[in-house]
Design a protein around this motif. Structure first.
Motif, PDB file in Angstrom:
ATOM      1  N   SER A  38      12.580  -6.123  -4.366  1.00 34.50           N
ATOM      2  CA  SER A  38      12.789  -4.767  -3.856  1.00 34.50           C
ATOM      3  C   SER A  38      11.659  -3.865  -4.314  1.00 34.50           C
ATOM      4  O   SER A  38      11.009  -4.128  -5.328  1.00 34.50           O
ATOM      5  CB  SER A  38      14.126  -4.196  -4.350  1.00 34.50           C
ATOM      6  N   ARG A  39      11.481  -2.780  -3.560  1.00 34.13           N
ATOM      7  CA  ARG A  39      10.457  -1.792  -3.908  1.00 34.13           C
ATOM      8  C   ARG A  39      10.899  -0.438  -3.367  1.00 34.13           C
ATOM      9  O   ARG A  39      11.386  -0.328  -2.251  1.00 34.13           O
ATOM     10  CB  ARG A  39       9.119  -2.196  -3.297  1.00 34.13           C
ATOM     11  N   THR A  40      10.696   0.586  -4.169  1.00 32.85           N
ATOM     12  CA  THR A  40      10.971   1.955  -3.742  1.00 32.85           C
ATOM     13  C   THR A  40       9.730   2.504  -3.059  1.00 32.85           C
ATOM     14  O   THR A  40       8.614   2.296  -3.532  1.00 32.85           O
ATOM     15  CB  THR A  40      11.336   2.830  -4.952  1.00 32.85           C
ATOM     16  N   MET A  41       9.953   3.196  -1.938  1.00 30.96           N
ATOM     17  CA  MET A  41       8.845   3.772  -1.181  1.00 30.96           C
ATOM     18  C   MET A  41       9.120   5.249  -0.928  1.00 30.96           C
ATOM     19  O   MET A  41      10.251   5.622  -0.608  1.00 30.96           O
ATOM     20  CB  MET A  41       8.659   3.034   0.144  1.00 30.96           C
ATOM     21  N   PRO A  42       8.086   6.090  -1.047  1.00 32.25           N
ATOM     22  CA  PRO A  42       8.260   7.534  -0.862  1.00 32.25           C
ATOM     23  C   PRO A  42       8.204   7.936   0.609  1.00 32.25           C
ATOM     24  O   PRO A  42       7.290   8.636   1.044  1.00 32.25           O
ATOM     25  CB  PRO A  42       7.089   8.120  -1.657  1.00 32.25           C
ATOM     26  N   ALA A  43       9.188   7.471   1.378  1.00 32.58           N
ATOM     27  CA  ALA A  43       9.250   7.800   2.804  1.00 32.58           C
ATOM     28  C   ALA A  43      10.697   7.674   3.273  1.00 32.58           C
ATOM     29  O   ALA A  43      11.498   6.946   2.661  1.00 32.58           O
ATOM     30  CB  ALA A  43       8.352   6.867   3.603  1.00 32.58           C
ATOM     31  N   LEU A  44      11.008   8.356   4.352  1.00 32.87           N
ATOM     32  CA  LEU A  44      12.347   8.279   4.923  1.00 32.87           C
ATOM     33  C   LEU A  44      12.643   6.856   5.393  1.00 32.87           C
ATOM     34  O   LEU A  44      11.737   6.155   5.877  1.00 32.87           O
ATOM     35  CB  LEU A  44      12.470   9.238   6.099  1.00 32.87           C
ATOM     36  N   PRO A  45      13.879   6.404   5.262  1.00 26.46           N
ATOM     37  CA  PRO A  45      14.210   5.025   5.623  1.00 26.46           C
ATOM     38  C   PRO A  45      13.890   4.690   7.084  1.00 26.46           C
ATOM     39  O   PRO A  45      13.434   3.585   7.374  1.00 26.46           O
ATOM     40  CB  PRO A  45      15.704   4.904   5.326  1.00 26.46           C
ATOM     41  N   GLU A  46      14.088   5.628   7.985  1.00 25.61           N
ATOM     42  CA  GLU A  46      13.797   5.379   9.398  1.00 25.61           C
ATOM     43  C   GLU A  46      12.308   5.118   9.613  1.00 25.61           C
ATOM     44  O   GLU A  46      11.920   4.269  10.413  1.00 25.61           O
ATOM     45  CB  GLU A  46      14.266   6.552  10.270  1.00 25.61           C
ATOM     46  N   HIS A  47      11.476   5.855   8.887  1.00 26.58           N
ATOM     47  CA  HIS A  47      10.029   5.663   9.007  1.00 26.58           C
ATOM     48  C   HIS A  47       9.618   4.303   8.439  1.00 26.58           C
ATOM     49  O   HIS A  47       8.815   3.587   9.047  1.00 26.58           O
ATOM     50  CB  HIS A  47       9.266   6.790   8.306  1.00 26.58           C
ATOM     51  N   VAL A  48      10.169   3.942   7.297  1.00 25.98           N
ATOM     52  CA  VAL A  48       9.865   2.643   6.696  1.00 25.98           C
ATOM     53  C   VAL A  48      10.276   1.528   7.651  1.00 25.98           C
ATOM     54  O   VAL A  48       9.508   0.593   7.921  1.00 25.98           O
ATOM     55  CB  VAL A  48      10.552   2.475   5.327  1.00 25.98           C
ATOM     56  N   PHE A  49      11.475   1.622   8.194  1.00 34.24           N
ATOM     57  CA  PHE A  49      11.966   0.602   9.123  1.00 34.24           C
ATOM     58  C   PHE A  49      11.069   0.511  10.351  1.00 34.24           C
ATOM     59  O   PHE A  49      10.717  -0.591  10.790  1.00 34.24           O
ATOM     60  CB  PHE A  49      13.411   0.901   9.542  1.00 34.24           C
ATOM     61  N   ASP A  50      10.696   1.659  10.919  1.00 33.00           N
ATOM     62  CA  ASP A  50       9.835   1.650  12.099  1.00 33.00           C
ATOM     63  C   ASP A  50       8.506   0.958  11.818  1.00 33.00           C
ATOM     64  O   ASP A  50       8.004   0.194  12.636  1.00 33.00           O
ATOM     65  CB  ASP A  50       9.593   3.070  12.609  1.00 33.00           C
ATOM     66  N   GLN A  51       7.920   1.216  10.672  1.00 31.10           N
ATOM     67  CA  GLN A  51       6.651   0.576  10.311  1.00 31.10           C
ATOM     68  C   GLN A  51       6.840  -0.919  10.068  1.00 31.10           C
ATOM     69  O   GLN A  51       6.039  -1.731  10.535  1.00 31.10           O
ATOM     70  CB  GLN A  51       6.044   1.237   9.066  1.00 31.10           C
ATOM     71  N   ALA A  52       7.885  -1.297   9.358  1.00 29.41           N
ATOM     72  CA  ALA A  52       8.120  -2.709   9.053  1.00 29.41           C
ATOM     73  C   ALA A  52       8.415  -3.514  10.307  1.00 29.41           C
ATOM     74  O   ALA A  52       8.014  -4.674  10.409  1.00 29.41           O
ATOM     75  CB  ALA A  52       9.272  -2.845   8.057  1.00 29.41           C
ATOM     76  N   GLY A  53       9.112  -2.912  11.257  1.00 30.97           N
ATOM     77  CA  GLY A  53       9.576  -3.631  12.431  1.00 30.97           C
ATOM     78  C   GLY A  53       8.628  -3.659  13.604  1.00 30.97           C
ATOM     79  O   GLY A  53       8.958  -4.244  14.639  1.00 30.97           O
ATOM     80  N   ARG A  54       7.450  -3.088  13.462  1.00 25.99           N
ATOM     81  CA  ARG A  54       6.479  -3.125  14.564  1.00 25.99           C
ATOM     82  C   ARG A  54       5.916  -4.537  14.683  1.00 25.99           C
ATOM     83  O   ARG A  54       5.089  -4.944  13.879  1.00 25.99           O
ATOM     84  CB  ARG A  54       5.368  -2.110  14.339  1.00 25.99           C
ATOM     85  N   VAL A  55       6.394  -5.258  15.666  1.00 29.49           N
ATOM     86  CA  VAL A  55       6.042  -6.666  15.810  1.00 29.49           C
ATOM     87  C   VAL A  55       4.533  -6.852  15.926  1.00 29.49           C
ATOM     88  O   VAL A  55       3.988  -7.815  15.401  1.00 29.49           O
ATOM     89  CB  VAL A  55       6.760  -7.283  17.032  1.00 29.49           C
ATOM     90  N   ASP A  56       3.857  -5.910  16.562  1.00 28.75           N
ATOM     91  CA  ASP A  56       2.409  -6.027  16.727  1.00 28.75           C
ATOM     92  C   ASP A  56       1.653  -5.779  15.424  1.00 28.75           C
ATOM     93  O   ASP A  56       0.438  -5.995  15.365  1.00 28.75           O
ATOM     94  CB  ASP A  56       1.907  -5.081  17.814  1.00 28.75           C
ATOM     95  N   GLN A  57       2.351  -5.342  14.374  1.00 30.39           N
ATOM     96  CA  GLN A  57       1.691  -5.073  13.096  1.00 30.39           C
ATOM     97  C   GLN A  57       2.313  -5.840  11.925  1.00 30.39           C
ATOM     98  O   GLN A  57       2.056  -5.524  10.769  1.00 30.39           O
ATOM     99  CB  GLN A  57       1.717  -3.574  12.799  1.00 30.39           C
ATOM    100  N   LEU A  58       3.101  -6.860  12.206  1.00 28.59           N
ATOM    101  CA  LEU A  58       3.713  -7.645  11.127  1.00 28.59           C
ATOM    102  C   LEU A  58       2.662  -8.286  10.234  1.00 28.59           C
ATOM    103  O   LEU A  58       2.851  -8.385   9.020  1.00 28.59           O
ATOM    104  CB  LEU A  58       4.633  -8.728  11.695  1.00 28.59           C
TER     105      LEU A  58
END
Length: 137
Positions: free
Chosen positions: A7-27
């Motif tokens: 696990s890791r804490t990130m200084p961003a809203l969860p929706e933003h983190v999820f959107d970045q993580a889930g971008r298939v073209d940027q995995l």
């Protein structure tokens, strides 16, 4: 079964983190460096591993309502994983990555997996940071 979780804490809203993580073209930007994902017809993907030179047929699903990504091998059922984002309040998030290897004989060494997960979470945090500074990217 052999399992790993980091696990890791990130200084961003969860929706933003999820959107970045889930971008298939940027995995490839946050996955272990020797893994490359090619989208076939979602949820079907192909994962190329540089170390072995092999391609593996996989599945990738994003469950936005749960802020959860899930993946694994198709047909063989040798491997599965998930990433979960949770809000911590004050604009921070906790990201947890979990991997399961169903045949312990084929599981990579534990230290290597834990190091790869830590590095992947570091790269994801950097991707999230850059996405926050430049929301269009």
């Amino acid at each position: 079964m052999t399992e790993y979780e980091r696990s890791r804490t990130m200084p961003a809203l969860p929706e933003h983190v999820f959107d970045q993580a889930g971008r298939v073209d940027q995995l490839d930007g946050w996955l272990p460096r020797d893994l490359h994902v090619r989208v076939d017809d979602l949820p079907a993907v192909t994962v190329h591993e540089d170390r072995t030179g092999e391609d593996a047929r996989g599945l990738f699903r994003a469950r936005k309502e749960q802020l959860r990504l899930e993946w694994g091998t198709r047909e063989t059922g040798r491997y599965a994983g998930w990433l979960q984002v949770a809000g911590l309040g004050s604009g921070a998030s906790e990201v947890t990555v979990h991997l399961s290897f169903f045949d312990p004989r084929h599981a990579p060494p534990g230290d290597a997996v834990r190091d790869a997960l830590d590095r992947s979470l570091e790269r994801l945090e950097e991707q999230v940071r850059l996405g926050t500074e430049n929301p269009a990217g």
